[in-house]
Design a protein around this motif. Structure first.
Motif, PDB file in Angstrom:
ATOM      1  N   VAL A  70      13.479  13.435   8.027  1.00 34.39           N
ATOM      2  CA  VAL A  70      12.331  13.262   7.146  1.00 34.39           C
ATOM      3  C   VAL A  70      12.546  11.989   6.331  1.00 34.39           C
ATOM      4  CG1 VAL A  70      11.005  14.214   5.233  1.00 34.39           C
ATOM      5  CG2 VAL A  70      11.903  15.747   6.987  1.00 34.39           C
ATOM      6  N   ALA A  71      11.623  11.047   6.473  1.00 29.35           N
ATOM      7  CA  ALA A  71      11.720   9.767   5.768  1.00 29.35           C
ATOM      8  C   ALA A  71      10.769   9.713   4.578  1.00 29.35           C
ATOM      9  CB  ALA A  71      11.431   8.613   6.720  1.00 29.35           C
ATOM     10  N   GLU A  72       9.635  10.393   4.671  1.00 25.48           N
ATOM     11  CA  GLU A  72       8.621  10.359   3.614  1.00 25.48           C
ATOM     12  C   GLU A  72       7.922  11.712   3.533  1.00 25.48           C
ATOM     13  OE1 GLU A  72       7.933   7.637   1.743  1.00 25.48           O
ATOM     14  OE2 GLU A  72       9.025   6.127   2.895  1.00 25.48           O
ATOM     15  N   GLN A  73       7.469  12.055   2.328  1.00 17.97           N
ATOM     16  CA  GLN A  73       6.616  13.225   2.137  1.00 17.97           C
ATOM     17  C   GLN A  73       5.450  12.815   1.248  1.00 17.97           C
ATOM     18  OE1 GLN A  73       8.394  16.702   0.339  1.00 17.97           O
ATOM     19  NE2 GLN A  73       6.599  17.946   0.719  1.00 17.97           N
ATOM     20  N   ILE A  74       4.233  13.102   1.728  1.00 19.43           N
ATOM     21  CA  ILE A  74       3.021  12.739   1.002  1.00 19.43           C
ATOM     22  C   ILE A  74       2.202  14.011   0.802  1.00 19.43           C
ATOM     23  CG2 ILE A  74       0.902  11.364   1.059  1.00 19.43           C
ATOM     24  CD1 ILE A  74       3.307  10.248   3.492  1.00 19.43           C
ATOM     25  N   VAL A  75       1.796  14.261  -0.430  1.00 22.03           N
ATOM     26  CA  VAL A  75       0.957  15.416  -0.721  1.00 22.03           C
ATOM     27  C   VAL A  75      -0.426  14.909  -1.101  1.00 22.03           C
ATOM     28  CG1 VAL A  75       0.657  17.462  -2.157  1.00 22.03           C
ATOM     29  CG2 VAL A  75       2.955  16.747  -1.504  1.00 22.03           C
ATOM     30  N   GLY A  76      -1.444  15.461  -0.447  1.00 25.68           N
ATOM     31  CA  GLY A  76      -2.813  15.071  -0.746  1.00 25.68           C
ATOM     32  C   GLY A  76      -3.381  14.127   0.287  1.00 25.68           C
ATOM     33  N   VAL A  77      -4.631  13.770   0.089  1.00 26.65           N
ATOM     34  CA  VAL A  77      -5.348  12.912   1.028  1.00 26.65           C
ATOM     35  C   VAL A  77      -5.004  11.452   0.752  1.00 26.65           C
ATOM     36  CG1 VAL A  77      -7.643  12.195   1.826  1.00 26.65           C
ATOM     37  CG2 VAL A  77      -7.229  14.573   1.195  1.00 26.65           C
ATOM     38  N   LYS A  86      -9.660  19.021   5.784  1.00 29.44           N
ATOM     39  CA  LYS A  86     -10.771  18.661   6.672  1.00 29.44           C
ATOM     40  C   LYS A  86     -11.170  17.199   6.474  1.00 29.44           C
ATOM     41  CE  LYS A  86     -12.508  23.345   7.001  1.00 29.44           C
ATOM     42  NZ  LYS A  86     -13.559  24.290   6.686  1.00 29.44           N
ATOM     43  N   MET A  87     -11.071  16.716   5.230  1.00 30.08           N
ATOM     44  CA  MET A  87     -11.366  15.306   4.955  1.00 30.08           C
ATOM     45  C   MET A  87     -10.342  14.384   5.624  1.00 30.08           C
ATOM     46  SD  MET A  87     -12.401  15.558   0.898  1.00 30.08           S
ATOM     47  CE  MET A  87     -11.780  13.930   0.630  1.00 30.08           C
ATOM     48  N   LEU A  88      -9.094  14.845   5.695  1.00 28.71           N
ATOM     49  CA  LEU A  88      -8.009  14.046   6.255  1.00 28.71           C
ATOM     50  C   LEU A  88      -8.009  14.052   7.788  1.00 28.71           C
ATOM     51  CD1 LEU A  88      -5.463  12.382   5.570  1.00 28.71           C
ATOM     52  CD2 LEU A  88      -4.178  14.526   5.588  1.00 28.71           C
ATOM     53  N   GLU A  89      -8.608  15.049   8.402  1.00 34.02           N
ATOM     54  CA  GLU A  89      -8.543  15.217   9.854  1.00 34.02           C
ATOM     55  C   GLU A  89      -9.001  14.001  10.655  1.00 34.02           C
ATOM     56  OE1 GLU A  89      -9.512  18.521  13.266  1.00 34.02           O
ATOM     57  OE2 GLU A  89     -10.117  18.904  11.210  1.00 34.02           O
ATOM     58  N   PRO A  90     -10.146  13.362  10.338  1.00 35.13           N
ATOM     59  CA  PRO A  90     -10.534  12.166  11.105  1.00 35.13           C
ATOM     60  C   PRO A  90      -9.514  11.026  10.984  1.00 35.13           C
ATOM     61  CG  PRO A  90     -12.377  12.953   9.773  1.00 35.13           C
ATOM     62  CD  PRO A  90     -11.168  13.737   9.367  1.00 35.13           C
ATOM     63  N   CYS A 124      -8.886  24.635   3.933  1.00 39.57           N
ATOM     64  CA  CYS A 124      -8.599  23.570   2.953  1.00 39.57           C
ATOM     65  C   CYS A 124      -9.585  22.410   3.113  1.00 39.57           C
ATOM     66  CB  CYS A 124      -7.165  23.108   3.163  1.00 39.57           C
ATOM     67  SG  CYS A 124      -6.720  21.572   2.353  1.00 39.57           S
ATOM     68  N   GLY A 125     -10.418  22.168   2.096  1.00 38.40           N
ATOM     69  CA  GLY A 125     -11.382  21.073   2.111  1.00 38.40           C
ATOM     70  C   GLY A 125     -10.741  19.703   2.274  1.00 38.40           C
ATOM     71  N   PRO A 126      -9.723  19.367   1.463  1.00 38.53           N
ATOM     72  CA  PRO A 126      -9.069  18.065   1.629  1.00 38.53           C
ATOM     73  C   PRO A 126      -8.433  17.885   3.011  1.00 38.53           C
ATOM     74  CG  PRO A 126      -8.574  18.958  -0.528  1.00 38.53           C
ATOM     75  CD  PRO A 126      -9.287  20.045   0.230  1.00 38.53           C
ATOM     76  N   ARG A 165       4.357  23.001  -0.463  1.00 34.13           N
ATOM     77  CA  ARG A 165       3.814  23.873  -1.508  1.00 34.13           C
ATOM     78  C   ARG A 165       2.312  23.724  -1.679  1.00 34.13           C
ATOM     79  NH1 ARG A 165       8.937  22.429  -3.312  1.00 34.13           N
ATOM     80  NH2 ARG A 165      10.257  24.233  -3.716  1.00 34.13           N
ATOM     81  N   GLY A 166       1.751  22.697  -1.086  1.00 29.82           N
ATOM     82  CA  GLY A 166       0.312  22.459  -1.162  1.00 29.82           C
ATOM     83  C   GLY A 166      -0.148  21.770   0.108  1.00 29.82           C
ATOM     84  N   VAL A 167      -1.407  21.926   0.399  1.00 30.14           N
ATOM     85  CA  VAL A 167      -1.960  21.271   1.593  1.00 30.14           C
ATOM     86  C   VAL A 167      -3.107  20.361   1.192  1.00 30.14           C
ATOM     87  CG1 VAL A 167      -1.256  22.944   3.320  1.00 30.14           C
ATOM     88  CG2 VAL A 167      -3.350  23.349   2.063  1.00 30.14           C
ATOM     89  N   PRO A 168      -3.276  19.253   1.866  1.00 30.40           N
ATOM     90  CA  PRO A 168      -2.443  18.783   2.953  1.00 30.40           C
ATOM     91  C   PRO A 168      -1.137  18.160   2.462  1.00 30.40           C
ATOM     92  CG  PRO A 168      -4.176  17.192   2.527  1.00 30.40           C
ATOM     93  CD  PRO A 168      -4.417  18.360   1.605  1.00 30.40           C
ATOM     94  N   THR A 169      -0.083  18.363   3.240  1.00 30.10           N
ATOM     95  CA  THR A 169       1.192  17.686   3.035  1.00 30.10           C
ATOM     96  C   THR A 169       1.542  16.998   4.337  1.00 30.10           C
ATOM     97  OG1 THR A 169       2.016  19.229   1.359  1.00 30.10           O
ATOM     98  CG2 THR A 169       3.661  17.996   2.596  1.00 30.10           C
TER      99      THR A 169
END
Length: 141
Positions: A119-126, A71-75, A67-69, A106-110
């Protein structure tokens, strides 16, 4: 998990309980400082449950190697681990499909933010560092 790791966990829990009995509050301060400065790689529901129960606030990054996004989120995730009092966990969705399904990923990154075991929050995407740091800080006691 090795016997040494289990003994360490038992010792920390014993100190926290003794501190609560004494009423000196030392267990709480020790617990907050114990958040690791690097992401914890989680493999399976039991490891995730253990991590969530051990720390007050846990940000879980559901990712995939392809997943490209992600890898962008990893740092950003690594920087959050180093600079916040929250524990950061990473879950490879390809290796943990049942766990991903359990949390309706259902999608990464989540990203899932656990506060006090829920679970208090769920964020999908970078998202940027500042957004995620603010979200974590809003749930830290």
């Amino acid at each position: 998990m090795s016997d040494d790791e289990l003994d360490e966990i038992r010792q920390k829990k014993r100190e926290q309980i003794e501190s609560k009995i004494r009423g000196d509050g030392a267990g709480t301060a020790q617990e907050a400082s114990d958040a690791p400065s690097e992401p914890i790689y989680v493999n399976g529901a039991s490891e995730l449950n253990e991590t969530v129960s051990k720390y007050d606030v846990v940000l879980v990054d559901f990712y995939a190697d392809w997943c490209g996004p992600c890898k962008m989120l990893e740092p950003t995730v690594e920087q959050l681990a180093a600079n916040t009092d929250a524990a950061i966990a990473k879950v490879d969705v390809d290796q943990n499909q049942q766990l991903a399904a359990q949390y309706q990923v259902r999608g990464v990154p989540t990203l899932l933010l656990f506060a006090d075991g829920e679970v208090a929050e769920q964020i999908v995407g970078v998202r940027g560092y500042d957004d995620l740091e603010g979200l974590i800080n809003a749930h830290l006691a």
